[in-house]
Design a protein around this motif. Structure first.
Motif, PDB file in Angstrom:
ATOM      1  N   TYR A   1       0.740  -1.191  -0.021  1.00 34.32           N
ATOM      2  CA  TYR A   1       0.097  -0.139   0.001  1.00 34.32           C
ATOM      3  C   TYR A   1       0.826   1.164  -0.079  1.00 34.32           C
ATOM      4  N   TYR A   2       1.850   1.218   0.886  1.00 32.37           N
ATOM      5  CA  TYR A   2       2.783   2.464   1.160  1.00 32.37           C
ATOM      6  C   TYR A   2       3.571   2.690  -0.225  1.00 32.37           C
TER       7      TYR A   2
ATOM      8  N   ASN B   1      -5.891   0.503   5.347  1.00 36.73           N
ATOM      9  CA  ASN B   1      -4.361   0.788   4.867  1.00 36.73           C
ATOM     10  C   ASN B   1      -4.339   1.915   3.813  1.00 36.73           C
TER      11      ASN B   1
ATOM     12  N   ALA C   1      -2.117   4.927   4.225  1.00 37.10           N
ATOM     13  CA  ALA C   1      -1.049   5.245   3.160  1.00 37.10           C
ATOM     14  C   ALA C   1      -1.225   6.645   2.835  1.00 37.10           C
TER      15      ALA C   1
ATOM     16  N   SER D   1       0.341   9.073   4.933  1.00 33.63           N
ATOM     17  CA  SER D   1       1.978   9.112   4.695  1.00 33.63           C
ATOM     18  C   SER D   1       2.168   9.822   3.293  1.00 33.63           C
TER      19      SER D   1
ATOM     20  N   SER E   1       8.797   2.049   2.420  1.00 35.94           N
ATOM     21  CA  SER E   1       7.459   1.661   2.589  1.00 35.94           C
ATOM     22  C   SER E   1       7.525   0.389   3.197  1.00 35.94           C
TER      23      SER E   1
END
Lengths: 328, 274
Positions: A112-113, A193, A197, A200, A261
């Motif tokens: 996801y990241y 998530n 993300a 982020s 990530s």
């Protein structure tokens, strides 16, 4: 280049004059009977650089290299981090990391990241490009875009915890836009998530943006002028001047994206504590080591993580060789 | 026509981005000024009725022990930055100004270490810090911040390459010792690089959560990050207080950023790409 050896004044007293007079340098001949004083001086000049770099080397070895070596050692044992005895268990820990879904699933969370960092790079590239041309309130926009990167990670976690609350800021904004039934942003395992993300992305786009901006500004301005005379439009300028000009920093961003990530920690830890399937590699490693006292297993996880980062970096170096590692 | 459309499109995206960045922060600011009753009754986008209601800030500051957090952060910051500068400049001096056997190896060790993300080795590093008896003392954080700082050594080496070596040579001829050269010539000329390191290191330490969380679990040693994190338990439902605590942590960053903008941009670019 100044070197201790080539500098006559640093040697034993008298050697410089001897050399000037054409007498063979006594230090060049194997010494049968060296005076104590001369020996000490020569040793000292050889030691000097080590005196200056000693502290850094000691810290580097103690807190980077020894831990890596120890970690590899622990990863083959069942050590709990406390007791004296530990058993050698071979590859058991590694087998567990790769076969037990509770452990390998954290890799999927990294995806996801990882995908989010592509979004981040795209947004940063777009704004870096438009803000390197004439824009009103340029410095204001630059500041606003960069600012989140400077914020404390825990504070960012709380800000977005507040934003994603049921009935919170996001739901209110969506309500104004006519969305009636917003999902549970952090409570729904299918969505949590994505929410984390995107937090982020909010936090780190500023860094990527500033890196790109710096790189674009180092491209000589005449290139744009020439291109403009040739009738190139903005897109063509981007395509043929900017993009090739900052290729290196873009490739660096992708590497940072991968290792970044894999090592996500603060945002999910503060916001969900790894609940609802949002546990990342680092959260899981820490829980395994410090909450469940399975240092051996946690070490195996960390070794796997380290190996992935090293492989990725190696691949990147192969694909995009670093032109100027100009350290030595 | 097409051109003006493109121009307005550009500004639309910039304004949207500004909102995306600022709205999450502004609503927390709003919440921090609201009374408990007001918080329950109003929506998050509604500004507080009284902008001078500092009750939440006082509450957060005292019961969250944020003064202690600032004190501990300041203590750690001071010692780690002094240590980083001394160790970093001395190492850079040795690496740039001396030729010695093993120099390539030292460079390699520093370079290779950048490939090892700090988070991966914490499990093992923890055992070493524990073995040294530093867990639950501020020195654990200080020594780790000093020891893991390879970036500042790079910045110093890069900068030192631009200081002419003839300066050192002239001083040597005049009879200066190596240490005098370091102290009287190199260190003062490195001032801009030191400023860069102080800024990026300072921001990094102020925002660090992982190291203090792991190595200093005692509440008496909480730094600003862990002090804020501790709001999570007891204040779970009191968002006004959490919002005020969050703002207390953010405000110093805003002030520093507004005061040092240009330095920060340069510092971050220098630190991140090396």
């Amino acid at each position: 280049m100044t070197t201790t050896k080539s500098n006559p004044l640093r040697g034993a007293p008298g050697t410089a004059f001897a050399r000037l007079r054409g007498v063979p340098d006594p230090s060049a001949i194997p010494d049968r009977d060296p005076s104590r004083r001369r020996l000490r001086l020569r040793n000292r000049s050889r030691l000097t650089p080590w005196l200056y770099s000693g502290a850094a080397l000691l810290l580097l070895i103690t807190f980077t290299y020894i831990p890596v070596a120890n970690m590899i050692g622990y990863s083959f044992t069942n050590w709990d981090g406390l007791s004296r005895d530990r058993e050698f268990v071979g590859l058991d820990n590694y087998i567990k990391v790769f076969t037990d879904p509770r452990y390998w699933q954290v890799f999927l969370v990294s995806l996801y990241y990882f995908v989010a960092s592509f979004v981040q790079i795209a947004i940063a590239l777009y704004f870096a490009t438009i803000l390197s041309f004439n824009v009103r309130f340029k410095n204001f926009f630059k500041g606003v875009l960069f600012f989140p990167y400077l914020l404390n990670g825990v504070a960012v976690g709380f800000v977005f915890l507040y934003l994603f609350q049921p009935g919170g800021t996001l739901d209110t904004v969506l309500g104004i836009l006519g969305v009636q039934d917003p999902p549970h942003w952090l409570g729904d395992p299918n969505i949590a998530n994505y929410s984390l993300a995107s937090t982020s992305v909010w936090r780190f786009t500023g860094l990527t943006f500033v890196l790109f901006l710096g790189a674009i500004q180092s491209i000589p301005g005449e290139l744009y002028e020439a291109a403009e005379i040739d009738g190139a439009n903005r897109w063509q300028q981007f395509r043929f001047i900017i993009a090739p000009g900052i290729k290196r920093i873009i490739s660096l961003s992708f590497i940072l994206a991968i290792s970044g990530s894999l090592s996500v920690f603060e945002i999910p830890f503060v916001m969900t504590n790894g609940a609802n399937g949002t546990s990342t590699f680092v959260i899981k490693t820490i829980q395994t080591a410090f909450n469940f006292q399975r240092v051996g297993l946690a070490s195996a996880m960390a070794v796997v993580l380290l190996a992935i980062v090293l492989i990725v970096t190696w691949i990147q170096r192969r694909i995009v060789p670093d032109e100027d590692v100009n350290l030595s | 026509m097409k051109r003006s459309l493109a121009v307005s499109g550009k500004y639309v995206t910039l304004v949207v981005a500004t909102f995306v960045v600022l709205v999450p922060l502004v609503v927390v600011l709003f919440a921090s000024f609201k009374t408990t009753g007001e918080y329950g009754a109003t929506g998050p986008l509604q500004p507080p009725s009284n902008w001078l209601n500092f009750e939440n800030f006082v509450d957060a500051f005292t019961s969250g022990r944020m003064a202690l957090g600032f004190w501990n952060t300041g203590f750690i910051l001071l010692f780690s930055i002094i240590g980083t500068i001394l160790i970093g400049t001395m190492t850079a001096y040795a690496l740039d100004r001396f030729d010695f056997r093993g120099k390539r190896l030292v460079f390699f060790l520093f370079l290779a270490a950048t490939l090892v993300p700090g988070v991966t080795t914490q499990v093992a590093t923890f055992q070493i810090v524990k073995g040294l008896g530093l867990v639950n003392t501020p020195w654990s954080a200080i020594i780790l911040y000093m020891g893991t700082d390879i970036i500042s050594i790079y910045i110093f080496v890069q900068f030192m390459q631009s200081i002419p070596k003839s300066l050192d040579e002239a001083a040597l001829v005049d009879g200066a010792s190596r240490f005098t050269i370091y102290r009287k010539i190199i260190l003062p000329l490195l001032a801009p690089a030191i400023a860069t390191v102080v800024i990026i290191k300072g921001i990094g330490i102020y925002n660090e959560f992982y190291v203090p969380f792991l190595y200093m679990p005692s509440r008496d040693l909480s730094v600003i990050s862990t002090a804020l994190f501790n709001f999570k338990g007891p204040y779970g439902a009191h968002w006004e207080t959490i919002a005020a605590g969050t703002m207390i942590v953010i405000i110093p960053t805003v002030i520093v950023f507004l005061a040092l903008q240009r330095w920060i941009y340069n510092g971050v670019t220098a630190g991140a790409t090396k």
